[in-house]
Design an enzyme around this catalytic site. Sequence first.
Site, PDB file in Angstrom:
ATOM      1  NE  ARG A   1      -3.844   0.663   1.909  1.00  0.00           N
ATOM      2  CZ  ARG A   1      -5.060   0.722   2.453  1.00  0.00           C
ATOM      3  NH1 ARG A   1      -5.258   1.428   3.562  1.00  0.00           N
ATOM      4  NH2 ARG A   1      -6.073   0.086   1.914  1.00  0.00           N
TER       5      ARG A   1
ATOM      6  CB  CYS B   1     -14.063   1.056   0.136  1.00  0.00           C
ATOM      7  SG  CYS B   1     -13.376   2.723   0.257  1.00  0.00           S
TER       8      CYS B   1
HETATM    9  N1   CP Z   1     -11.230  -0.118   2.531  1.00  0.00           N
HETATM   10  C1   CP Z   1      -9.950  -0.200   2.930  1.00  0.00           C
HETATM   11  O1   CP Z   1      -9.030  -0.415   2.119  1.00  0.00           O
HETATM   12  O2   CP Z   1      -9.771  -0.013   4.258  1.00  0.00           O
HETATM   13  P1   CP Z   1      -8.395   0.155   5.041  1.00  0.00           P
HETATM   14  O3   CP Z   1      -7.835   1.499   4.642  1.00  0.00           O
HETATM   15  O4   CP Z   1      -8.768   0.068   6.474  1.00  0.00           O
HETATM   16  O5   CP Z   1      -7.462  -0.955   4.609  1.00  0.00           O
HETATM   17  N1  NVA Z   2      -9.991   6.699  -1.378  1.00  0.00           N
HETATM   18  C1  NVA Z   2      -9.598   6.264  -0.052  1.00  0.00           C
HETATM   19  C2  NVA Z   2      -9.815   4.800   0.111  1.00  0.00           C
HETATM   20  C3  NVA Z   2      -9.517   4.272   1.485  1.00  0.00           C
HETATM   21  C4  NVA Z   2      -9.659   2.793   1.592  1.00  0.00           C
HETATM   22  C5  NVA Z   2      -8.140   6.626   0.192  1.00  0.00           C
HETATM   23  O1  NVA Z   2      -7.326   6.462  -0.739  1.00  0.00           O
HETATM   24  O2  NVA Z   2      -7.824   7.076   1.280  1.00  0.00           O
END
Ligand code: CP
Ligand code: NVA
Length: 299
Positions: A100, A257
Amino acid sequence: MTRHFLDLDLVEGQDLRRIIDDARAFKDGALALKPMTGKTLAMIFDKPSTRTRVSFEVAARQLGGDPIVLYSRDMQLGRGETIEDTAKVLSRYVDAIMIRTDEHEKLNQLARYATIPVINGLTDRSHPCQVMADVMTIEQHRGPIRGKKLAWTGDGNNMVTSFIQAAVRFDFELAVACPPELMPEPEVLAWAGERQGRVSVTHDPAVAASDADVVLTDTWVSMGDADAERRHRLLAPFRVDGALMAKARGDAIFLHCLPAHRGEEVTAEVIDGPQSVVFDEAENRLHAQKAILAWCLAS
Ligand code: CP
Ligand code: NVA
């Protein structure tokens, strides 16, 4: 061929369909494979996470494997070691990497130099694992997604990129409502257009939501966004409330989400109401991650 899971435009539609079907089978108990036995998943986080971190960690364990969670600030990566060297070193220890991060190019670089599968756990550009869980959730509640109408209202952000790619891959209609200042990436809209994707963009949430089977939104301020005040101003007309849900079909479902901000992008009445399936959606992250890991490691 190393099977990376970087974006939904880079995986064939038939493979994505198989991942969704396997996710369902993992959930139902019809699939009890342990393809990670003796294998290790490294997860690198440049940004916070609750769902992605826990669902991948539990998924790896339930598949017989061992997860390792790494925060880039604690790694040499955080003091300037290159992604190229990091990819080559981790490839000697572990069997797959989930990352991530912020810039999408960092994900691509990791995949370029790793000799093991790399999975996109969210970048500034896209969030494909989440959208796989969303497709699974929609099918759980409303049957085959093919031909359904999904309405997105809010920021044209990383979730939207993955939904536009999913619209082409799974053959559904996607109506995006967003302010002109926060449009989806032109490249991904062009990609969908070249493939006759049924993706439209409007600036009126009522138009997008009209007769929709599914209403979708996300936070107004994504991780890394520095212009919160401007975003609140631009996105206020795109909030999902009872009046907007009433434009959709009577049996429409609401997805987000998470994390959510009640009273901002969605009212409590909607997200905590009978049309909301957000906790099934969160649960399905686990089943989807298992199917994604199994697919990547089957290479
Ligand atoms: N929806 C999602 O990706 O949540 P987190 O940021 O908690 O991983
Ligand atoms: N669009 C949001 C999604 C979080 C899961 C972000 O990138 O923070």
